[in-house]
Design a protein around this motif. Structure first.
Motif, PDB file in Angstrom:
ATOM      1  N   ALA A  16       0.102 -11.380  -2.367  1.00 15.21           N
ATOM      2  CA  ALA A  16       0.861 -10.631  -1.361  1.00 15.21           C
ATOM      3  C   ALA A  16       2.075  -9.918  -1.959  1.00 15.21           C
ATOM      4  CB  ALA A  16       1.314 -11.566  -0.255  1.00 15.21           C
ATOM      5  N   ASN A  17       2.434 -10.282  -3.197  1.00 15.63           N
ATOM      6  CA  ASN A  17       3.633  -9.725  -3.843  1.00 15.63           C
ATOM      7  C   ASN A  17       4.843  -9.916  -2.933  1.00 15.63           C
ATOM      8  OD1 ASN A  17       5.159  -8.569  -5.835  1.00 15.63           O
ATOM      9  ND2 ASN A  17       4.619  -6.474  -5.322  1.00 15.63           N
ATOM     10  N   TYR A  18       4.945 -11.124  -2.375  1.00 19.15           N
ATOM     11  CA  TYR A  18       5.993 -11.453  -1.424  1.00 19.15           C
ATOM     12  C   TYR A  18       6.734 -12.677  -1.944  1.00 19.15           C
ATOM     13  CZ  TYR A  18       7.934 -11.166   3.291  1.00 19.15           C
ATOM     14  OH  TYR A  18       8.755 -10.994   4.360  1.00 19.15           O
TER      15      TYR A  18
ATOM     16  N   HIS B 277      11.973  -2.526  -6.312  1.00 20.45           N
ATOM     17  CA  HIS B 277      12.573  -3.465  -5.372  1.00 20.45           C
ATOM     18  C   HIS B 277      14.038  -3.744  -5.690  1.00 20.45           C
ATOM     19  CE1 HIS B 277       8.240  -4.439  -4.748  1.00 20.45           C
ATOM     20  NE2 HIS B 277       8.657  -4.304  -3.501  1.00 20.45           N
TER      21      HIS B 277
END
Length: 92
Positions: free
Chosen positions: A69-71, A11
């Motif tokens: 959610a890895n958000y 990311h």
């Protein structure tokens, strides 16, 4: 461990950048810790209980959003609903 869990390199970020972002997000949202209990206490709710509920629910929702959610989104109670309770309490 953080790299494996959140894929930071993929990311384009680092743990330090994420920590800095988390601190800034907390400071931007911290008003809700005091404003929500202040509003709802004028509708008859206990200030301390609302403050604890606000903090616990925001923490739980944010952690779940990050881990499941890895958000990277912080979540807190909506302030708009508070005015509904104030209107009901005032008889309007």
């Amino acid at each position: 461990m953080l790299e494996r869990l959140f894929r930071l390199r993929e990311h384009g970020t680092t743990p330090r950048a994420e920590l800095r972002g988390g601190i800034v997000t907390f400071l931007a949202m911290a008003y809700v810790i005091f404003v929500q209990p202040g509003l709802l206490s004028s509708a008859g709710m206990d200030f301390g209980a609302v403050m604890v509920a606000t903090c616990v629910s925001a923490e739980a929702a944010t952690v779940l959003m990050g881990l499941l959610a890895n958000y990277p989104i912080a979540l807190a109670s909506g302030m708009g609903e508070n005015f509904f309770f104030l209107a009901v309490a005032s008889g309007r």
